[in-house]
Design an enzyme around this catalytic site. Structure first.
Site, PDB file in Angstrom:
ATOM      1  N   VAL A   1     -17.598 -88.739  -7.831  1.00  0.00           N
ATOM      2  CA  VAL A   1     -16.716 -87.871  -7.052  1.00  0.00           C
ATOM      3  C   VAL A   1     -17.533 -87.172  -5.964  1.00  0.00           C
ATOM      4  CG1 VAL A   1     -15.140 -85.916  -7.179  1.00  0.00           C
ATOM      5  CG2 VAL A   1     -15.274 -87.530  -9.080  1.00  0.00           C
TER       6      VAL A   1
ATOM      7  N   PRO B   1     -28.689 -81.898 -11.570  1.00  0.00           N
ATOM      8  CA  PRO B   1     -29.896 -82.253 -12.318  1.00  0.00           C
ATOM      9  C   PRO B   1     -30.205 -83.742 -12.159  1.00  0.00           C
ATOM     10  CG  PRO B   1     -28.381 -80.975 -13.688  1.00  0.00           C
ATOM     11  CD  PRO B   1     -27.652 -81.287 -12.430  1.00  0.00           C
TER      12      PRO B   1
ATOM     13  N   PRO C   1       9.137-116.855  11.645  1.00  0.00           N
ATOM     14  CA  PRO C   1      10.247-117.760  11.370  1.00  0.00           C
ATOM     15  C   PRO C   1      11.605-117.085  11.202  1.00  0.00           C
ATOM     16  CG  PRO C   1       8.825-117.543   9.457  1.00  0.00           C
ATOM     17  CD  PRO C   1       8.182-116.756  10.542  1.00  0.00           C
TER      18      PRO C   1
ATOM     19  N   ASP D   1      15.455-116.473  22.827  1.00  0.00           N
ATOM     20  CA  ASP D   1      16.304-117.650  22.704  1.00  0.00           C
ATOM     21  C   ASP D   1      16.937-117.680  21.319  1.00  0.00           C
ATOM     22  OD1 ASP D   1      14.213-118.672  21.056  1.00  0.00           O
ATOM     23  OD2 ASP D   1      13.159-119.261  22.891  1.00  0.00           O
TER      24      ASP D   1
ATOM     25  N   LYS E   1      17.733-122.069  24.422  1.00  0.00           N
ATOM     26  CA  LYS E   1      17.700-123.496  24.694  1.00  0.00           C
ATOM     27  C   LYS E   1      18.219-124.239  23.475  1.00  0.00           C
ATOM     28  CE  LYS E   1      13.476-123.342  26.025  1.00  0.00           C
ATOM     29  NZ  LYS E   1      12.108-123.782  26.269  1.00  0.00           N
TER      30      LYS E   1
ATOM     31  N   GLY F   1      10.462-117.817  18.685  1.00  0.00           N
ATOM     32  CA  GLY F   1      10.515-118.061  17.243  1.00  0.00           C
ATOM     33  C   GLY F   1       9.184-118.639  16.782  1.00  0.00           C
TER      34      GLY F   1
ATOM     35  N   MET G   1      12.172-129.870  14.808  1.00  0.00           N
ATOM     36  CA  MET G   1      13.242-130.393  15.667  1.00  0.00           C
ATOM     37  C   MET G   1      13.627-131.817  15.262  1.00  0.00           C
ATOM     38  SD  MET G   1      12.041-128.960  19.388  1.00  0.00           S
ATOM     39  CE  MET G   1      10.281-129.008  19.185  1.00  0.00           C
TER      40      MET G   1
HETATM   41  N1  SAH Z   1       7.445-122.182  17.914  1.00  0.00           N
HETATM   42  C1  SAH Z   1       8.279-122.467  16.775  1.00  0.00           C
HETATM   43  C2  SAH Z   1       8.875-123.845  16.822  1.00  0.00           C
HETATM   44  C3  SAH Z   1       9.803-124.073  17.947  1.00  0.00           C
HETATM   45  S1  SAH Z   1      10.524-125.659  17.917  1.00  0.00           S
HETATM   46  C4  SAH Z   1       7.469-122.268  15.489  1.00  0.00           C
HETATM   47  O1  SAH Z   1       6.266-122.057  15.553  1.00  0.00           O
HETATM   48  O2  SAH Z   1       8.076-122.303  14.425  1.00  0.00           O
HETATM   49  C5  SAH Z   1      12.048-125.337  17.124  1.00  0.00           C
HETATM   50  C6  SAH Z   1      12.076-125.921  15.741  1.00  0.00           C
HETATM   51  O3  SAH Z   1      11.352-125.086  14.856  1.00  0.00           O
HETATM   52  C7  SAH Z   1      13.435-126.000  15.119  1.00  0.00           C
HETATM   53  O4  SAH Z   1      14.127-127.139  15.561  1.00  0.00           O
HETATM   54  C8  SAH Z   1      13.097-126.108  13.671  1.00  0.00           C
HETATM   55  O5  SAH Z   1      12.668-127.405  13.346  1.00  0.00           O
HETATM   56  C9  SAH Z   1      11.899-125.200  13.568  1.00  0.00           C
HETATM   57  N2  SAH Z   1      12.258-123.861  13.087  1.00  0.00           N
HETATM   58  C10 SAH Z   1      12.093-122.691  13.715  1.00  0.00           C
HETATM   59  N3  SAH Z   1      12.492-121.661  12.960  1.00  0.00           N
HETATM   60  C11 SAH Z   1      12.895-122.189  11.789  1.00  0.00           C
HETATM   61  C12 SAH Z   1      13.400-121.660  10.571  1.00  0.00           C
HETATM   62  N4  SAH Z   1      13.589-120.347  10.387  1.00  0.00           N
HETATM   63  N5  SAH Z   1      13.696-122.509   9.566  1.00  0.00           N
HETATM   64  C13 SAH Z   1      13.529-123.821   9.714  1.00  0.00           C
HETATM   65  N6  SAH Z   1      13.059-124.379  10.832  1.00  0.00           N
HETATM   66  C14 SAH Z   1      12.738-123.587  11.861  1.00  0.00           C
END
Ligand code: SAH
Length: 473
Positions: free
Chosen positions: A23, A43, A225, A248, A270, A301, A383
């Site tokens: 401590v 001590p 994600p 997006d 997109k 994403g 995708m």
């Molecule tokens: N930059 C993104 C990917 C973009 S491409 C990444 O790192 O995840 C887009 C594709 O990512 C989608 O068509 C799908 O295949 C995948 N994706 C993104 N988010 C997702 C999710 N929550 N669950 C499942 N697939 C996902």
């Protein structure tokens, strides 16, 4: 207020710690961090404290406590496990009007030590008034997580400009606005990410030119994600500072909720084959917004550098001299794999993992099939949903056994996640039967067979997260 909070200057000040155990060691370390000149009375000294004494970092009096030892001390700490001794220390210090703390004993203490968040020179102290130290520690843990690690650097950097900013803006309100834009803008981000030189250039520009508006910047941020818990601290901070956000359809609504309320939102989504804004227009839009001096958040994403066209976007910014930063995110393959219980590599199943995207070229899927069909690997297809049938057929045609485990994971990591597991042979029918929609990932490889054992996320009654192919037949 039961206690009055102050910050004591202890550089080279004589301080006394009574006690030689763990401590005492903790208190010694803290006081030393503040530059105190320490005397330890005990001590015996336990391991590390003994070494510190040997190295001359603390002065050790190898005796029992005696009242005269407090003479001339700025601060006294009693950290022995004997209340009688602690009491003696407390009395002696109080008689000489020296602030004294007895560890874990507010009654004998005239001051208490707070829980500390140290981003020196920025220091935050939290106290529960000595009553519930655990509560103070919980508050501390929360603050630790929202205060960026680089705030110390930022505080030191800003302090260097204090006088010049004061000279430049005599009006208090103008000064406040200036500092706010510095501490929540490109300068702060640059400092916290180790680019002090760039931050200095920007400070100089603003302090010397007639125009003191901050220059704009673009933050290309991976939003992960979909589950907000999977954001990075940095992503969240930038989301809460942005003036305008470009997003997006991959960015889940729960995530957009976290963006600063009065930020302008621009949807540049997109959907496949339904390009709302062509990529080139998005690039130009970012350049224009940043030139207007705005903090532009390009929210992506997953991770911006994995099938996110992040590279192309910042190339345009670089060409136009727009300051930008890239913040990585958890890519959906990682999110999906973890939440579906599919380790992407595994000693017994896969020594490598490959991320691919199922592009179609001249009517067939343009992938390196000999490489992708080699054993002992995992393939994650981004995708790939609309071409799932062709994909699975191609895997089989190029030599992968039909029984190879395969999974599709829809809206991974979010409350909407669905995981379907089957084989290359059965997956397309599963996708059709369950109406799986985008965004979804396909994972191929024997690691998928582990999902039944390892899945932990959202196994809801009546809506099983995992539906084995066998149940389909
Ligand atoms: N930059 C993104 C990917 C973009 S491409 C990444 O790192 O995840 C887009 C594709 O990512 C989608 O068509 C799908 O295949 C995948 N994706 C993104 N988010 C997702 C999710 N929550 N669950 C499942 N697939 C996902």
């Amino acid at each position: 207020m039961d206690y009055f909070p102050i910050f004591l200057k202890l550089q080279d000040a004589p301080c006394l710690v009574v006690g030689g155990g763990d401590v005492a060691l903790r208190k010694v370390r803290l006081l030393k961090a503040a530059g105190a000149c320490l005397t330890v009375v005990a001590p015996q000294l336990s391991g590390e404290l003994g070494q510190m004494a040997e190295r001359g970092e603390v002065r050790w009096l190898p005796h029992c406590f005696a009242a005269e030892q407090v003479a001339g001390m700025r601060l006294v700490v009693a950290a022995t496990n004997q209340r009688a001794v602690n009491q003696q220390v407390s009395l002696a210090a109080q008689e000489s009007n020296i602030p004294v703390n007895v560890v874990d004993d507010p009654v004998l203490s005239t001051y208490i030590t707070p829980a500390i968040i140290d981003r020196s020179p920025l220091v935050i102290a939290v106290s529960s008034g000595g009553g519930v130290p655990v509560l103070a520690r919980l508050v501390r843990a929360r603050l630790e997580s929202i205060i960026p690690a680089g705030f110390g650097l930022l505080a030191a950097f800003s302090a260097r400009f204090r006088d010049r900013v004061k000279a430049r803006f005599s009006d208090v309100e103008a000064r406040r606005c200036f500092w706010e834009s510095v501490l929540e803008g490109p300068v702060a981000e640059a400092v916290m990410n180790g680019r002090e030189a760039a931050a200095e250039v920007e400070m100089e520009r603003r302090l010397t030119s007639a125009e003191d508006h901050p220059s704009g910047a673009v933050y290309l941020v991976g939003a992960g994600p979909g589950n907000p818990d999977l954001l990075t601290f940095r992503a969240l901070r930038l989301m809460q500072q942005a003036d305008v956000v470009l997003h997006d359809n991959l960015v889940a609504p729960e995530l957009l909720e976290l963006v600063r309320r009065d930020a302008e939102r621009i949807y540049v989504g997109k959907a496949r084959a339904n390009h709302t804004l062509p990529q080139e227009d998005i690039n130009q839009l970012m350049v224009r917004l940043a030139r207007e001096g705005r903090r532009v958040l390009r929210l992506k994403g997953g991770d911006p550098f994995i099938f996110g066209r992040g590279g192309e976007e910042i190339e345009t910014l670089a060409e136009h001299g727009i300051p930008f930063e890239v913040v990585p995110g958890i890519t959906s393959a990682n999110g999906a794999a973890s939440y579906a219980g599919i380790p992407l590599t595994h000693r017994d199943h896969a020594q490598s993992v490959t991320f691919v995207t199922g592009h179609k070229k001249d009517g067939s899927i343009d992938l390196d099939w000999p490489a992708l069909t080699r054993p002992d690997q995992t393939v994650v297809v981004y995708m790939g949903l609309t071409m799932a049938a062709e994909l699975c057929a191609a895997f089989i045609q190029h030599g992968k056994p039909e029984e190879t485990p395969a999974a599709v994971i829809e809206w991974a990591t979010t409350a909407r996640q669905r995981t379907l597991t089957g084989t290359l042979g059965s997956l397309p029918a599963l996708i059709a039967a369950y109406g799986v929609a985008s965004p979804a990932l396909i994972i191929v490889g024997s690691v998928v067979s582990l999902a039944d054992k390892l899945a932990w996320y959202r196994r809801v009654e009546n809506e099983p997260a995992t539906i084995a192919a066998s149940q389909q037949t």
